[in-house]
Design a protein around this motif. Structure first.
Motif: not given
Length: 192
Positions: A171-187
């Motif tokens: 669950m922590l890994y999936e949360e981290t992955q989704s956070n990185e994807e959101e940061k990438g889309q915002k960037g």
């Protein structure tokens, strides 16, 4: 007046003499219940003290019927499994009778009482009685030792801990992955 007094004394003497010829029975406490394993021997006792010797003793069993009532019946002394002693006088002057029931069966369960009777006894008396419960022992499905049980419980605990840790890590890994994807889309959205 003298005649009335004389008659009163005669009746009083007859009443006292009549009570002296009677037997007085005092019941001793019975064992309230007895559990016996199927096919084992049961020893049931009834004890009493009487002012003038022993009284006639008969064993009875009270069996619970289907509709919740009880039926009183005499213990069959002709049965080879049943032995009744004629009574033992203890040092304290208490008379005890023992019913020995060999190879107890499930249908031998019930309330066993002695019925005390004598011609000089004012009222016949039932003793308090002992409830006999014949039981079938539980059969163990797995006959394992205590140390084996402890090892199994320890292994179960370890497996549960590993399952919880793996699930939490995933669950922590999936949360981290989704956070990185959101940061990438915002960037990427800022540069467009």
């Amino acid at each position: 007046m003298v005649a009335v007094t004389f008659l009163f004394l005669c009746f009083w003497a007859a009443g006292v003499h009549g009570d002296l010829s009677r037997i007085q029975v005092t019941l001793e406490p019975d064992r309230p219940s007895l559990r016996v394993q199927l096919s084992h021997t049961a020893h049931l006792r009834c004890c009493y003290s009487a002012t003038r010797g022993a009284v006639e003793t008969t064993w009875y069993i009270s069996i619970q019927t289907v509709n919740g009532t009880s039926a009183l019946q005499g213990v069959d002394r002709r049965d080879n499994r049943v032995t009744v002693d004629e009574g033992n006088l203890t040092a304290a002057g208490v008379m005890c009778h023992t019913l020995i029931l060999k190879e107890a069966r499930l249908n031998d369960s019930g309330l066993y009482q002695c019925f005390l009777n004598h011609s000089a006894l004012r009222h016949s008396v039932y003793t308090h009685g002992t409830f006999l419960q014949v039981y079938r022992p539980m059969v163990k499905i797995l006959d394992i030792g205590e140390s084996t049980k402890n090892s199994i419980l320890t292994a179960e605990g370890m497996l549960l801990m590993v399952a919880v840790l793996l699930h939490g890590t995933m669950m922590l890994y999936e949360e981290t992955q989704s956070n990185e994807e959101e940061k990438g889309q915002k960037g990427r959205g800022e540069y467009l």
